[in-house]
Scaffold this active site. Structure first.
Site, PDB file in Angstrom:
ATOM      1  N   HIS A 156       2.336 -17.382 -13.344  1.00  0.00           N
ATOM      2  CA  HIS A 156       3.627 -16.854 -12.695  1.00  0.00           C
ATOM      3  C   HIS A 156       3.925 -15.472 -13.275  1.00  0.00           C
ATOM      4  O   HIS A 156       4.841 -15.114 -13.246  1.00  0.00           O
ATOM      5  CB  HIS A 156       4.643 -17.835 -12.788  1.00  0.00           C
ATOM      6  CG  HIS A 156       4.478 -18.885 -11.988  1.00  0.00           C
ATOM      7  ND1 HIS A 156       4.225 -19.677 -10.933  1.00  0.00           N
ATOM      8  CD2 HIS A 156       3.885 -19.987 -12.998  1.00  0.00           C
ATOM      9  CE1 HIS A 156       3.818 -20.747 -10.957  1.00  0.00           C
ATOM     10  NE2 HIS A 156       3.558 -21.227 -12.034  1.00  0.00           N
ATOM     11  N   SER A 277       0.096  13.997 -14.135  1.00  0.00           N
ATOM     12  CA  SER A 277       0.876  14.316 -13.183  1.00  0.00           C
ATOM     13  C   SER A 277       1.138  15.793 -12.885  1.00  0.00           C
ATOM     14  O   SER A 277       1.386  16.374 -13.695  1.00  0.00           O
ATOM     15  CB  SER A 277       2.374  13.411 -13.263  1.00  0.00           C
ATOM     16  OG  SER A 277       3.405  14.247 -12.724  1.00  0.00           O
ATOM     17  N   LYS A 283       3.108  12.304 -18.272  1.00  0.00           N
ATOM     18  CA  LYS A 283       2.275  11.212 -17.617  1.00  0.00           C
ATOM     19  C   LYS A 283       0.877  11.219 -17.900  1.00  0.00           C
ATOM     20  O   LYS A 283       0.010  12.005 -17.956  1.00  0.00           O
ATOM     21  CB  LYS A 283       2.376  11.226 -15.899  1.00  0.00           C
ATOM     22  CG  LYS A 283       3.827  11.136 -15.674  1.00  0.00           C
ATOM     23  CD  LYS A 283       4.295   9.663 -15.485  1.00  0.00           C
ATOM     24  CE  LYS A 283       3.809   9.074 -14.284  1.00  0.00           C
ATOM     25  NZ  LYS A 283       4.011   7.631 -14.074  1.00  0.00           N
ATOM     26  N   GLU A 290      -6.372   2.386 -10.308  1.00  0.00           N
ATOM     27  CA  GLU A 290      -5.784   1.958  -9.094  1.00  0.00           C
ATOM     28  C   GLU A 290      -6.498   2.155  -7.755  1.00  0.00           C
ATOM     29  O   GLU A 290      -6.522   1.642  -6.741  1.00  0.00           O
ATOM     30  CB  GLU A 290      -4.514   3.062  -8.995  1.00  0.00           C
ATOM     31  CG  GLU A 290      -3.543   2.656  -9.955  1.00  0.00           C
ATOM     32  CD  GLU A 290      -2.466   3.667  -9.979  1.00  0.00           C
ATOM     33  OE1 GLU A 290      -1.205   3.295 -10.353  1.00  0.00           O
ATOM     34  OE2 GLU A 290      -2.737   4.939  -9.817  1.00  0.00           O
ATOM     35  N   LYS A 325     -23.390  -0.322  10.402  1.00  0.00           N
ATOM     36  CA  LYS A 325     -23.750   0.443   9.417  1.00  0.00           C
ATOM     37  C   LYS A 325     -22.600   0.871   8.539  1.00  0.00           C
ATOM     38  O   LYS A 325     -22.650   1.178   7.511  1.00  0.00           O
ATOM     39  CB  LYS A 325     -24.907   1.255   9.890  1.00  0.00           C
ATOM     40  CG  LYS A 325     -26.177   0.523  10.090  1.00  0.00           C
ATOM     41  CD  LYS A 325     -27.277   1.480  10.641  1.00  0.00           C
ATOM     42  CE  LYS A 325     -27.280   1.507  12.027  1.00  0.00           C
ATOM     43  NZ  LYS A 325     -27.009   0.343  13.056  1.00  0.00           N
TER      44      LYS A 325
END
Ligand code: ARG
Length: 463
Positions: A156, A277, A283, A290, A325
């Site tokens: 969890h 970024s 960043k 991702e 395809k």
């Protein structure tokens, strides 16, 4: 413009319809497989005396030239070529004249296209398997290099119990092993020669399918012409195999993304696989991971796409099948490139072992160990669970934790606790004691690592 089928029609095909129906943009990728299939077909036609041996030789010379043109990229496609099959036949007629018009004897594009796809997969799937094996090896090597690192296992996404990082990484090796099994199964099931069933009912000409199967490396020969021209199960299976592989990569990507956040700080991702970024100078973003996660969605959508394509089709061939395809090539390509990029990224990951160990201490992750200690002393598990839950509640109220709580405090919850509890309250003891098969103990994990190294070494030598 003259098409393979123009003889039937008095008027012209609409240019709009021509553009709409063309599949050349996508099936030109099958060119070399189409030529290989045609060569086997022509040899068979010659051997069976369906065409004279001399003409078979001329056709083979023409096909060899086309093969070279395709390999060199000098093959001239024409605006009106409807698909790869007609483009190659058109070129063969250019090269050999009337004799070229015999190529399509006892054959239809309906069985031909299935053959081309199967020949394509006979190459593409083993190549993908090699890439997956490589990724498994990288995972095993990463596990081995970080053999002693302990981290929290989560359920969890809440800290659950300490485990070895190696154990976590080997979980992905297991998933990829099942993926290889599935892809191999799909390939083995599709190992049936489709050529020779022609349009849908078979042919009246005395063909020999056994020889063609042997030449093209098919184990078996398809048994039902209607099924053969309309079956795309093999594509669904392999695309599903790829999709599930992508789901596994996506989960690994998600683990790595999570671990690289400022909140976790378990790892640093290699800069070569991150982006910055355009506005925020600080960043470092995990875009590659991702995109693996994102492309898993494309692969999953392709499975649905193919199933939808097949769902309402009456027997036998229908032109809808041409669309298979798109799904197939896209998914094969994105899976291979995702596996490749994951294998390249992983060796550059830096694991922060102290951070991981500290996180493994948090969240009362040794509570189960303490309950099992009580079980060893004869306390029924359910009662042990209650006692430990009480201890956790006490810690939450007082700000103490399981490691620093004194023996007398433990004893106030149960007189069963003795001094031999204290050495149990370490991460190392926790993982070392999980010795049952499949658990995270170093003994078991090391055995698994050695087993995988052996398996992967021997599978690397399989062609
Ligand atoms: N381009 C077609 C496909 O991919 C080839 C088969 C065409 N057959 C036909 N009956 N029009 O399915």
């Amino acid at each position: 413009m003259v098409y393979l089928w123009s003889g039937r029609f008095a008027g012209n095909f609409s240019p709009l319809a021509e553009k709409f129906t063309s599949s050349l943009g996508i099936d030109r990728r099958l060119g070399l497989f189409d030529v290989r299939g045609s060569m086997a077909h022509v040899r068979m036609l010659g051997r069976q005396k369906i065409i004279p041996a001399r003409e078979a030789r001329i056709l083979l010379t023409g096909l060899r030239k086309i093969k070279t043109e395709l390999e060199k990229g000098s093959f001239q496609f024409q605006e009106h070529d409807e698909d790869i099959h007609s483009a190659i036949e058109r070129r063969l007629v250019e090269l050999t004249g009337k004799i070229g018009e015999k190529l399509h004897t006892a054959r239809s594009r309906n069985d031909q296209v299935v053959l081309d796809e199967k020949l394509f997969l006979k190459e593409a799937v083993p190549e993908m398997l090699r890439q997956i094996r490589k990724l498994q090896l990288v995972l095993v090597q990463t596990a081995e290099a970080n053999r002693c690192v302990i981290m929290p296992a989560y359920t969890h996404l809440q800290p659950a119990q300490p485990v070895l990082l190696a154990h976590h990484l080997l979980a992905y090796v297991e998933m990829l092993e099942r993926d290889c099994g599935r892809l191999n199964d799909g390939l083995a099931r599709s190992d049936e020669l489709p050529l020779g069933v022609a349009a849908c009912a078979g042919t009246t000409l005395p063909i020999d399918r056994h020889k063609v199967a042997a030449e093209l490396g098919f184990k078996r020969i398809s048994r039902n012409s209607l099924d053969t021209v309309s079956d795309r199960d093999f594509i669904v299976e392999i695309v599903f195999g790829c999709a599930l592989t992508m789901i596994h990569l996506s989960r690994l990507a998600e683990d790595l993304i999570l671990w690289s956040t400022q909140e976790f700080r378990f790892i640093d991702l290699p800069e070569q696989f991150c982006t910055g970024s355009s506005i925020m100078p600080q960043k470092k973003n995990p875009d590659v991971l991702e995109l693996i996660r994102g492309r898993a969605a494309v692969a999953a959508a392709a499975v649905t796409g193919l199933l939808s394509l097949m769902k309402g089709l009456p027997l036998a061939y229908n032109r809808d099948l041409q669309e298979d395809k798109h799904f197939l090539f896209e998914v094969i390509d994105l899976t291979v490139s995702s596996v490749e990029v994951m294998a390249a990224l992983l060796p550059g990951v830096v694991f922060h072992r102290e951070r991981m160990a500290r996180a493994a201490q948090e969240g009362f992750s040794l509570a189960t160990d303490i309950a099992e200690y009580l079980v060893e002393k004869g306390v029924p598990f359910r009662e042990a669970h209650r006692i430990c839950a009480g201890i956790v509640r006490h810690c939450l109220q007082t700000g103490a934790d399981l490691k620093t709580l004194s023996l007398s405090s433990y004893r106030s919850f149960s007189p069963v606790f003795e001094a031999d509890l204290l050495p149990r309250l370490s991460l190392r003891s926790s993982v070392c004691r999980r010795r049952a098969i499949g658990g995270t103990s170093p003994v078991w994990v090391t055995r698994q690592l050695n087993q995988w190294k052996k398996t992967l070494k021997s599978s690397a030598t399989v062609p």
